[in-house]
Design a protein around this motif. Structure first.
Motif: not given
Length: 78
Positions: A10-24
């Motif tokens: 679960q991420t902060e609102v609006g952060k999903a895409a950047s979190v996925a990119q960093q984790i990948s």
């Protein structure tokens, strides 16, 4: 034998895409996808042992900015 797991994030609102990119880009991460539903990102991770998987989650995944909660689901072979 390696250990595989799905990490539900679960991420902060609006952060999903950047979190996925960093984790990948993390070592041990096979894929990271932003999704809809109760979780924002689902990660497929692989490690040499359960201890190494734990280190990956605690030291690397959870340190990514924008994450509010993780749930790690190890894959079992029945």
């Amino acid at each position: 034998m390696s250990v595989s797991a799905y990490i539900l994030i679960q991420t902060e609102v609006g952060k999903a895409a950047s979190v996925a990119q960093q984790i990948s880009g993390l070592a041990g991460v096979a894929s990271a996808e932003d999704v809809t539903g109760p979780y924002d990102v689902i990660v497929r991770a692989e490690a040499a042992s359960v201890d190494e998987l734990g280190k990956l989650v605690v030291a690397n995944v959870q340190s990514v900015a924008g994450i509010t909660r993780t749930l790690t689901c190890p894959v079992v072979h029945l």
